[in-house]
Design an enzyme around this catalytic site. Sequence first.
Site, PDB file in Angstrom:
ATOM      1  N   ALA A  66       0.875  -1.169   0.000  1.00 19.15           N
ATOM      2  CA  ALA A  66       0.000   0.000   0.000  1.00 19.15           C
ATOM      3  C   ALA A  66       0.912   1.217   0.000  1.00 19.15           C
ATOM      4  O   ALA A  66       2.078   1.135   0.402  1.00 19.15           O
ATOM      5  CB  ALA A  66      -0.877  -0.021   1.244  1.00 19.15           C
ATOM      6  N   GLY A 111       0.452  -4.788   0.941  1.00 18.45           N
ATOM      7  CA  GLY A 111      -0.729  -4.840   0.069  1.00 18.45           C
ATOM      8  C   GLY A 111      -0.458  -5.571  -1.242  1.00 18.45           C
ATOM      9  O   GLY A 111      -1.385  -6.127  -1.843  1.00 18.45           O
ATOM     10  N   GLU A 114      -0.820  -9.143  -0.394  1.00 16.57           N
ATOM     11  CA  GLU A 114      -2.252  -9.395  -0.193  1.00 16.57           C
ATOM     12  C   GLU A 114      -2.991  -9.468  -1.533  1.00 16.57           C
ATOM     13  O   GLU A 114      -3.925 -10.256  -1.704  1.00 16.57           O
ATOM     14  CB  GLU A 114      -2.843  -8.310   0.715  1.00 16.57           C
ATOM     15  CG  GLU A 114      -2.322  -8.439   2.149  1.00 16.57           C
ATOM     16  CD  GLU A 114      -2.643  -7.233   3.015  1.00 16.57           C
ATOM     17  OE1 GLU A 114      -2.275  -6.103   2.617  1.00 16.57           O
ATOM     18  OE2 GLU A 114      -3.259  -7.418   4.083  1.00 16.57           O
ATOM     19  N   GLU A 134       4.235  -5.133   7.568  1.00 16.95           N
ATOM     20  CA  GLU A 134       3.461  -4.035   8.165  1.00 16.95           C
ATOM     21  C   GLU A 134       3.845  -3.689   9.596  1.00 16.95           C
ATOM     22  O   GLU A 134       3.843  -2.520   9.977  1.00 16.95           O
ATOM     23  CB  GLU A 134       1.951  -4.361   8.107  1.00 16.95           C
ATOM     24  CG  GLU A 134       1.312  -4.103   6.759  1.00 16.95           C
ATOM     25  CD  GLU A 134       1.399  -5.290   5.807  1.00 16.95           C
ATOM     26  OE1 GLU A 134       2.207  -6.217   6.059  1.00 16.95           O
ATOM     27  OE2 GLU A 134       0.662  -5.288   4.815  1.00 16.95           O
TER      28      GLU A 134
HETATM   29  N1  COA Z   1       4.623   3.119  -0.780  1.00 14.10           N
HETATM   30  C1  COA Z   1       5.012   4.285  -1.333  1.00 14.10           C
HETATM   31  N2  COA Z   1       6.147   4.408  -2.038  1.00 14.10           N
HETATM   32  C2  COA Z   1       6.906   3.318  -2.182  1.00 14.10           C
HETATM   33  C3  COA Z   1       6.566   2.074  -1.615  1.00 14.10           C
HETATM   34  C4  COA Z   1       5.352   2.005  -0.893  1.00 14.10           C
HETATM   35  N3  COA Z   1       4.923   0.858  -0.352  1.00 14.10           N
HETATM   36  N4  COA Z   1       7.530   1.173  -1.915  1.00 14.10           N
HETATM   37  C5  COA Z   1       8.438   1.844  -2.636  1.00 14.10           C
HETATM   38  N5  COA Z   1       8.081   3.125  -2.799  1.00 14.10           N
HETATM   39  C6  COA Z   1       8.775   4.177  -3.529  1.00 14.10           C
HETATM   40  C7  COA Z   1       9.981   4.713  -2.749  1.00 14.10           C
HETATM   41  O1  COA Z   1       9.564   5.657  -1.790  1.00 14.10           O
HETATM   42  C8  COA Z   1      10.797   5.306  -3.865  1.00 14.10           C
HETATM   43  O2  COA Z   1      10.203   6.533  -4.258  1.00 14.10           O
HETATM   44  P1  COA Z   1      11.130   7.854  -4.472  1.00 14.10           P
HETATM   45  O3  COA Z   1      12.056   7.458  -5.585  1.00 14.10           O
HETATM   46  O4  COA Z   1      10.146   8.904  -4.866  1.00 14.10           O
HETATM   47  O5  COA Z   1      11.822   8.074  -3.186  1.00 14.10           O
HETATM   48  C9  COA Z   1      10.553   4.338  -5.017  1.00 14.10           C
HETATM   49  O6  COA Z   1       9.340   3.652  -4.715  1.00 14.10           O
HETATM   50  C10 COA Z   1      11.659   3.304  -5.169  1.00 14.10           C
HETATM   51  O7  COA Z   1      11.803   2.628  -3.941  1.00 14.10           O
HETATM   52  P2  COA Z   1      13.207   2.497  -3.165  1.00 14.10           P
HETATM   53  O8  COA Z   1      12.918   2.319  -1.713  1.00 14.10           O
HETATM   54  O9  COA Z   1      14.113   3.605  -3.529  1.00 14.10           O
HETATM   55  O10 COA Z   1      13.749   1.137  -3.820  1.00 14.10           O
HETATM   56  P3  COA Z   1      14.767   0.111  -3.161  1.00 14.10           P
HETATM   57  O11 COA Z   1      15.170  -0.811  -4.249  1.00 14.10           O
HETATM   58  O12 COA Z   1      15.842   0.829  -2.409  1.00 14.10           O
HETATM   59  O13 COA Z   1      13.891  -0.700  -2.063  1.00 14.10           O
HETATM   60  C11 COA Z   1      11.955  -1.867  -1.267  1.00 14.10           C
HETATM   61  C12 COA Z   1      12.827  -1.496  -2.478  1.00 14.10           C
HETATM   62  C13 COA Z   1      10.740  -2.617  -1.759  1.00 14.10           C
HETATM   63  C14 COA Z   1      12.769  -2.798  -0.317  1.00 14.10           C
HETATM   64  C15 COA Z   1      11.556  -0.576  -0.511  1.00 14.10           C
HETATM   65  O14 COA Z   1      11.023   0.346  -1.468  1.00 14.10           O
HETATM   66  C16 COA Z   1      10.534  -0.772   0.564  1.00 14.10           C
HETATM   67  O15 COA Z   1      10.861  -1.264   1.634  1.00 14.10           O
HETATM   68  N6  COA Z   1       9.255  -0.413   0.299  1.00 14.10           N
HETATM   69  C17 COA Z   1       8.197  -0.487   1.257  1.00 14.10           C
HETATM   70  C18 COA Z   1       7.735  -1.912   1.414  1.00 14.10           C
HETATM   71  C19 COA Z   1       6.647  -1.999   2.481  1.00 14.10           C
HETATM   72  O16 COA Z   1       6.874  -1.793   3.642  1.00 14.10           O
HETATM   73  N7  COA Z   1       5.435  -2.340   2.023  1.00 14.10           N
HETATM   74  C20 COA Z   1       4.296  -2.505   2.889  1.00 14.10           C
HETATM   75  C21 COA Z   1       3.517  -1.273   2.979  1.00 14.10           C
HETATM   76  S1  COA Z   1       2.073  -1.556   3.944  1.00 14.10           S
END
Ligand code: COA
Length: 260
Positions: A66, A111, A114, A134
């Site tokens: 999400a 999400g 999910e 989460e």
């Molecule tokens: N919501 C909003 N933005 C997200 C996102 C999310 N769930 N997951 C990734 N993004 C965005 C990042 O903020 C970044 O945006 P920006 O370039 O404007 O800063 C872009 O996507 C790229 O992500 P980034 O974190 O730079 O890539 P990465 O390769 O370093 O890491 C992940 C990848 C998936 C490990 C990391 O993005 C992450 O942990 N995301 C969240 C995962 C999460 O907790 N999901 C559950 C949410 S309920």
Amino acid sequence: MTYENIQRDDRDGIAFVTVTRPSKLNALNDQTIGELQHCFDALSSDDSVRAVILTGEGEKAFVAGADIGELSTQTSLTARPLAMKGQHLMDTIEACPKPVVAAVNGYALGGGCELALACHLRYASENAMLGLPEVTLGIIPGYGGTQRLPRIVGRGRAMELILTAKPIDAAEAHRIGLVNKVFPQAELLASVEKIVRGILRSGPVAVRFALDAVNHGTEMPLADGLNYEATFFGLLASTQDLKEGMGAFLEKRPAKFTGN
Ligand code: COA
């Protein structure tokens, strides 16, 4: 409705639905959830579509969760309706009367995991990572993860994934039954399409009833679920598809089903 964050392409009876926010790793913001809801409502009643393949744009993510930016602004008044909106989408996908197959082409977190859990089948690329992180954000899975994950991989494994919040790779996801099979990324979509085309060669009414029997029957006490199964089994005896399927076998020829 014009979509900005998803794309639907139909090809020979299969709808390919792609989440197209790669700059945010296809994260599900409110608009994307609304577009997916509209798309799956339409697909469920579209007779020209016999199966759906769901994936994410790019080579990095299926759906990375999400949208955390939006989640961070929730209040106690808005968070519950938000969860229910996401749950309604997942329920719609699960209840779709045609196979919905997730091609998990990278991160499927929160999400995104999910979303994959709501699909009837899940196939992953070798680089996929799946999990429910989460609790590291101070929330719990709210789009069905606490309920569907234990039903798919068992309570102990689901509890571990939810409490440790540690994503697992595709091989581990396959080992615990979270995904059905793993493919090299370049082959994922073509391999999933091949599997789906195989399903489409079988009797359409039988496929629909099988989906329904598993989806709803497993939520009932065993005796009721068995009764439900037997009712579908009985209904199928009145179909042309049954006559065609068995006739084709006995005549040693491929079946030509009409879905009647
Ligand atoms: N919501 C909003 N933005 C997200 C996102 C999310 N769930 N997951 C990734 N993004 C965005 C990042 O903020 C970044 O945006 P920006 O370039 O404007 O800063 C872009 O996507 C790229 O992500 P980034 O974190 O730079 O890539 P990465 O390769 O370093 O890491 C992940 C990848 C998936 C490990 C990391 O993005 C992450 O942990 N995301 C969240 C995962 C999460 O907790 N999901 C559950 C949410 S309920």
